[in-house]
Design a protein around this motif. Structure first.
Motif, PDB file in Angstrom:
ATOM      1  N   ASP A 111      52.445  20.846  19.183  1.00  0.00           N
ATOM      2  CA  ASP A 111      52.134  22.255  19.423  1.00  0.00           C
ATOM      3  C   ASP A 111      50.663  22.505  19.752  1.00  0.00           C
ATOM      4  OD1 ASP A 111      51.371  21.499  16.931  1.00  0.00           O
ATOM      5  OD2 ASP A 111      52.094  23.277  15.884  1.00  0.00           O
ATOM      6  N   VAL A 112      49.889  21.452  19.915  1.00  0.00           N
ATOM      7  CA  VAL A 112      48.504  21.625  20.376  1.00  0.00           C
ATOM      8  C   VAL A 112      48.360  20.846  21.683  1.00  0.00           C
ATOM      9  CG1 VAL A 112      46.062  21.307  19.842  1.00  0.00           C
ATOM     10  CG2 VAL A 112      47.656  21.813  17.994  1.00  0.00           C
ATOM     11  N   TYR A 113      47.895  21.527  22.727  1.00  0.00           N
ATOM     12  CA  TYR A 113      47.772  20.891  24.033  1.00  0.00           C
ATOM     13  C   TYR A 113      46.300  20.716  24.384  1.00  0.00           C
ATOM     14  CZ  TYR A 113      52.526  22.744  24.225  1.00  0.00           C
ATOM     15  OH  TYR A 113      53.830  23.051  23.942  1.00  0.00           O
ATOM     16  N   CYS A 114      46.052  19.864  25.381  1.00  0.00           N
ATOM     17  CA  CYS A 114      44.665  19.726  25.857  1.00  0.00           C
ATOM     18  C   CYS A 114      44.132  21.091  26.269  1.00  0.00           C
ATOM     19  CB  CYS A 114      44.600  18.800  27.065  1.00  0.00           C
ATOM     20  SG  CYS A 114      45.303  17.176  26.807  1.00  0.00           S
ATOM     21  N   PHE A 115      44.997  21.869  26.932  1.00  0.00           N
ATOM     22  CA  PHE A 115      44.534  23.164  27.461  1.00  0.00           C
ATOM     23  C   PHE A 115      44.484  24.248  26.392  1.00  0.00           C
ATOM     24  CE2 PHE A 115      48.850  22.099  28.740  1.00  0.00           C
ATOM     25  CZ  PHE A 115      49.609  23.122  28.202  1.00  0.00           C
ATOM     26  N   SER A 116      44.928  23.949  25.149  1.00  0.00           N
ATOM     27  CA  SER A 116      44.718  24.905  24.050  1.00  0.00           C
ATOM     28  C   SER A 116      43.219  25.118  23.851  1.00  0.00           C
ATOM     29  CB  SER A 116      45.308  24.379  22.744  1.00  0.00           C
ATOM     30  OG  SER A 116      46.665  24.071  22.881  1.00  0.00           O
ATOM     31  N   CYS A 117      42.447  24.052  24.011  1.00  0.00           N
ATOM     32  CA  CYS A 117      40.995  24.183  23.865  1.00  0.00           C
ATOM     33  C   CYS A 117      40.300  24.349  25.216  1.00  0.00           C
ATOM     34  CB  CYS A 117      40.402  22.945  23.184  1.00  0.00           C
ATOM     35  SG  CYS A 117      40.836  22.808  21.445  1.00  0.00           S
ATOM     36  N   HIS A 118      40.907  23.823  26.293  1.00  0.00           N
ATOM     37  CA  HIS A 118      40.184  23.780  27.571  1.00  0.00           C
ATOM     38  C   HIS A 118      40.567  24.889  28.542  1.00  0.00           C
ATOM     39  CE1 HIS A 118      37.853  20.172  27.046  1.00  0.00           C
ATOM     40  NE2 HIS A 118      38.886  19.584  26.494  1.00  0.00           N
ATOM     41  N   THR A 119      41.606  25.657  28.249  1.00  0.00           N
ATOM     42  CA  THR A 119      42.199  26.654  29.153  1.00  0.00           C
ATOM     43  C   THR A 119      42.895  25.947  30.325  1.00  0.00           C
ATOM     44  OG1 THR A 119      40.421  27.081  30.763  1.00  0.00           O
ATOM     45  CG2 THR A 119      40.283  28.253  28.642  1.00  0.00           C
ATOM     46  N   ALA A 120      43.604  26.726  31.130  1.00  0.00           N
ATOM     47  CA  ALA A 120      44.387  26.126  32.211  1.00  0.00           C
ATOM     48  C   ALA A 120      43.616  26.099  33.529  1.00  0.00           C
ATOM     49  CB  ALA A 120      45.695  26.891  32.372  1.00  0.00           C
ATOM     50  N   HIS A 121      43.188  27.269  33.983  1.00  0.00           N
ATOM     51  CA  HIS A 121      42.628  27.381  35.338  1.00  0.00           C
ATOM     52  C   HIS A 121      41.140  27.690  35.348  1.00  0.00           C
ATOM     53  CE1 HIS A 121      46.992  28.650  35.732  1.00  0.00           C
ATOM     54  NE2 HIS A 121      46.926  27.466  36.292  1.00  0.00           N
ATOM     55  N   ILE A 165      38.607  25.650  33.728  1.00  0.00           N
ATOM     56  CA  ILE A 165      37.957  24.518  33.051  1.00  0.00           C
ATOM     57  C   ILE A 165      36.629  24.222  33.731  1.00  0.00           C
ATOM     58  CG2 ILE A 165      38.161  22.064  32.493  1.00  0.00           C
ATOM     59  CD1 ILE A 165      41.161  22.412  32.313  1.00  0.00           C
ATOM     60  N   PHE A 166      35.563  24.314  32.952  1.00  0.00           N
ATOM     61  CA  PHE A 166      34.226  24.011  33.468  1.00  0.00           C
ATOM     62  C   PHE A 166      33.596  22.941  32.581  1.00  0.00           C
ATOM     63  CE2 PHE A 166      35.122  28.466  34.451  1.00  0.00           C
ATOM     64  CZ  PHE A 166      34.919  28.491  35.821  1.00  0.00           C
ATOM     65  N   ARG A 167      32.481  22.390  33.039  1.00  0.00           N
ATOM     66  CA  ARG A 167      31.758  21.449  32.196  1.00  0.00           C
ATOM     67  C   ARG A 167      31.287  22.153  30.927  1.00  0.00           C
ATOM     68  NH1 ARG A 167      31.187  16.702  34.583  1.00  0.00           N
ATOM     69  NH2 ARG A 167      30.677  16.819  36.785  1.00  0.00           N
ATOM     70  N   GLY A 168      31.171  21.387  29.823  1.00  0.00           N
ATOM     71  CA  GLY A 168      30.766  21.967  28.547  1.00  0.00           C
ATOM     72  C   GLY A 168      29.409  22.654  28.581  1.00  0.00           C
ATOM     73  N   THR A 169      28.581  22.310  29.563  1.00  0.00           N
ATOM     74  CA  THR A 169      27.249  22.904  29.652  1.00  0.00           C
ATOM     75  C   THR A 169      27.268  24.248  30.383  1.00  0.00           C
ATOM     76  OG1 THR A 169      26.979  21.491  31.579  1.00  0.00           O
ATOM     77  CG2 THR A 169      25.884  20.775  29.563  1.00  0.00           C
ATOM     78  N   ASP A 170      28.420  24.600  30.958  1.00  0.00           N
ATOM     79  CA  ASP A 170      28.546  25.847  31.714  1.00  0.00           C
ATOM     80  C   ASP A 170      28.950  26.981  30.761  1.00  0.00           C
ATOM     81  OD1 ASP A 170      29.552  27.975  33.317  1.00  0.00           O
ATOM     82  OD2 ASP A 170      29.949  26.571  34.951  1.00  0.00           O
ATOM     83  N   PRO A 171      28.167  28.059  30.704  1.00  0.00           N
ATOM     84  CA  PRO A 171      28.477  29.161  29.774  1.00  0.00           C
ATOM     85  C   PRO A 171      29.877  29.757  29.972  1.00  0.00           C
ATOM     86  CG  PRO A 171      26.309  29.469  30.731  1.00  0.00           C
ATOM     87  CD  PRO A 171      26.924  28.305  31.440  1.00  0.00           C
ATOM     88  N   ARG A 172      30.515  29.493  31.115  1.00  0.00           N
ATOM     89  CA  ARG A 172      31.871  30.016  31.327  1.00  0.00           C
ATOM     90  C   ARG A 172      32.934  29.151  30.658  1.00  0.00           C
ATOM     91  NH1 ARG A 172      31.712  30.237  37.768  1.00  0.00           N
ATOM     92  NH2 ARG A 172      30.667  28.267  37.309  1.00  0.00           N
ATOM     93  N   ALA A 173      32.559  27.930  30.233  1.00  0.00           N
ATOM     94  CA  ALA A 173      33.546  27.007  29.659  1.00  0.00           C
ATOM     95  C   ALA A 173      33.952  27.429  28.249  1.00  0.00           C
ATOM     96  CB  ALA A 173      32.972  25.591  29.620  1.00  0.00           C
TER      97      ALA A 173
END
Ligand code: HEC
Ligand code: HEC
Ligand code: HEC
Ligand code: HEC
Ligand code: HEC
Ligand code: HEC
Ligand code: HEC
Length: 292
Positions: free
Chosen positions: A124-134, A136-144
């Motif tokens: 019940d936990v997916y990669c996109f649970s933390c990363h979102t689906a559409h 996904i930015f680098r961790g250094t990007d404030p939008r991520a």
């Protein structure tokens, strides 16, 4: 003769470099053209569907998607079989999501080295649970969603209650909420793909590892710095008991000091007022004023 050779040379160069480039460019354009077709419908904000009584938005923010790390991926790289409309029949939502998750794992298989067996390696936990689906930015990007100052929001989709509350009340939580980029956020103490229960020796929050976890940022002059519970709420029972009563004590101390000070000032004012009245009365009767 000389001219002919030069022309031939350039002709050759042209074919050598132009043709493969055309082929590459076309392939990329084909990706993006395909995606544009999908976005004609899915770029519309209101598009949604119902699944077992729940409304699911089918909107994809095309601007953010194109900017994202997967902006040049074909939609089909995560949605195999969705080549045109009408779409293939989706039998179960769980299966639909699980299939996408397998796609993430295939392309980013090196992540599995640390992720496998961790607390979040479950159905019940997916990669996109933390990363979102559409988006996904680098961790250094404030939008991520994985940007330092968005981590609390990301984890607290699932971890609410005392864990969240205690963090928000802590020194770190307050500093991060105010924009600090150095105070500890969830992943600084727990890791990201390597999160284990605290009884597991691999866990960064295992009692044996906690001093090292804190030491990444705090140099230790004091022996007991890393001891004690991390997530506690100020209640009259449990881990937060001492802090709870200490806080209670200081709140009441403050209230009584302020109240007594106010009473003191009131009494002083009253004394002065009475004195002036007495003086006035003496002046009227012509008597002598004296200081008590
Ligand atoms: C004509 C409009 C239209 C186009 C073009 C379109 N879609 Fe859809 N899409 C829909 C609608 C409507 C739904 C709701 C479910 C359904 O009707 O199948 C949907 C559902 C989906 C779903 C969710 C399926 C589910 O059951 O959860 C995905 C994924 C999807 N589309 C991807 C794509 C991709 C990729 C493309 C490009 C090849 C695309 N769509 C093109 C209208 C469209
Ligand atoms: C990096 C992988 C990835 C790519 C590339 C991708 N998607 Fe998705 N998409 C997902 C994930 C993950 C979900 C499920 C999100 C959820 O429901 O939590 C999803 C769900 C959807 C849905 C259904 C909404 C839903 O929440 O179930 C639609 C519609 C959709 N995608 C359209 C597209 C379109 C159109 C493109 C190309 C422009 C695209 N996707 C590209 C990962 C991707
Ligand atoms: C077809 C292969 C493919 C699929 C499927 C795919 N990705 Fe990616 N992903 C990439 C590529 C390529 C990059 C860009 C890598 C780079 O430039 O460093 C990327 C970048 C990323 C990044 C940013 C990496 C960084 O260095 O910060 C994250 C996070 C990520 N993907 C997560 C996901 C998730 C989650 C899914 C599933 C929803 C997924 N990916 C599906 C190929 C894929
Ligand atoms: C509990 C939340 C969480 C889950 C679940 C998760 N990730 Fe991550 N992931 C993170 C965080 C946090 C980062 C760090 C972002 C940064 O600082 O660049 C990260 C970074 C990444 C990166 C880029 C940096 C790197 O370490 O190479 C990729 C690629 C990635 N994750 C893919 C995945 C894939 C694939 C899965 C599923 C197997 C997954 N993630 C599951 C939280 C998560
Ligand atoms: C300063 C380090 C630190 C930060 C920041 C931190 N934690 Fe923790 N966390 C710990 C330690 C140490 C433990 C284990 C000891 C304990 O429970 O007090 C723990 C325990 C947990 C547990 C297990 C609770 C239990 O009942 O066993 C969860 C879940 C958790 N943390 C989630 C989070 C989330 C979500 C955030 C961010 C909102 C966060 N943590 C921030 C250090 C931290
Ligand atoms: C999609 C929901 C989801 C998200 C998002 C999520 N978690 Fe979890 N997490 C879980 C579940 C489910 C468990 C297992 C709970 C259990 O075993 O009781 C778990 C377990 C944990 C544990 C171990 C708790 C224990 O009892 O030992 C920690 C620590 C933790 N998560 C931290 C985090 C952090 C940090 C993040 C953000 C980077 C995060 N989680 C994001 C669902 C999530
Ligand atoms: C990512 C770095 C980081 C990690 C990891 C971290 N901290 Fe902090 N912590 C900070 C910063 C930055 C401050 C603010 C310091 C300042 O401005 O005075 C702080 C402040 C504190 C404070 C309050 C002020 C003080 O200096 O006494 C305490 C207590 C504290 N941390 C305890 C811990 C403990 C215990 C751990 C391990 C469980 C830990 N921290 C892990 C960065 C971190």
């Amino acid at each position: 003769m000389f001219d002919k050779r030069i022309i031939m040379f350039f002709f050759l160069i042209f074919w050598l470099f132009w043709i493969p480039n055309v082929a590459l460019a076309d392939k990329n354009k084909e990706n993006l053209k395909g995606n544009e077709e999908c976005l004609k419908c899915h770029g519309a904000v209101g598009l949604k569907m119902e699944w077992e009584g729940v409304n699911i938005s089918l909107y994809v923010d095309s601007g953010k998607y194109r900017d994202s790390m997967h902006g040049t991926n074909k939609c089909q790289s995560c949605h195999p079989g969705f080549n045109s409309y009408p779409h293939p029949n989706v039998k179960s939502r769980q299966q639909f999501l699980q299939e996408i998750n397998n796609r993430c794992k295939n392309c980013h298989d090196y992540i599995l080295k640390t992720f496998k067996g961790s607390v979040h390696d479950r159905k019940d936990v997916y990669c996109f649970s933390c990363h979102t689906a559409h988006t996904i930015f680098r961790g250094t990007d404030p939008r991520a969603s994985t940007y330092r100052n968005n981590i609390v929001k990301t984890c607290s989709q699932c971890h609410k209650g005392n864990v969240l509350k205690s963090y928000q009340e802590s020194f770190h939580g307050k500093a991060v909420a105010l924009g600090s980029k150095t105070a500890a956020t969830c992943t600084d103490c727990h890791g990201k793909h390597n999160i284990f229960t605290k009884t597991d020796s691999r866990s960064l929050t295992n009692p044996a590892n906690v001093p090292n976890t804190c030491a990444r940022c705090h140099v230790f002059p004091r022996k007991n710095f890393a001891r004690g519970a991390e997530h506690f709420v100020k209640t009259s029972t449990g881990n937060g008991k001492v802090v709870y009563y200490t806080k209670k004590f200081f709140v009441w101390l403050t209230i009584s000091v302020v109240t007594l000070t106010l009473i003191h000032i009131e009494m002083e004012l009253y004394r002065r007022y009475k004195k002036i009245r007495e003086q006035k009365a003496l002046e009227v009767t012509g008597g002598e004023s004296y200081d008590r």
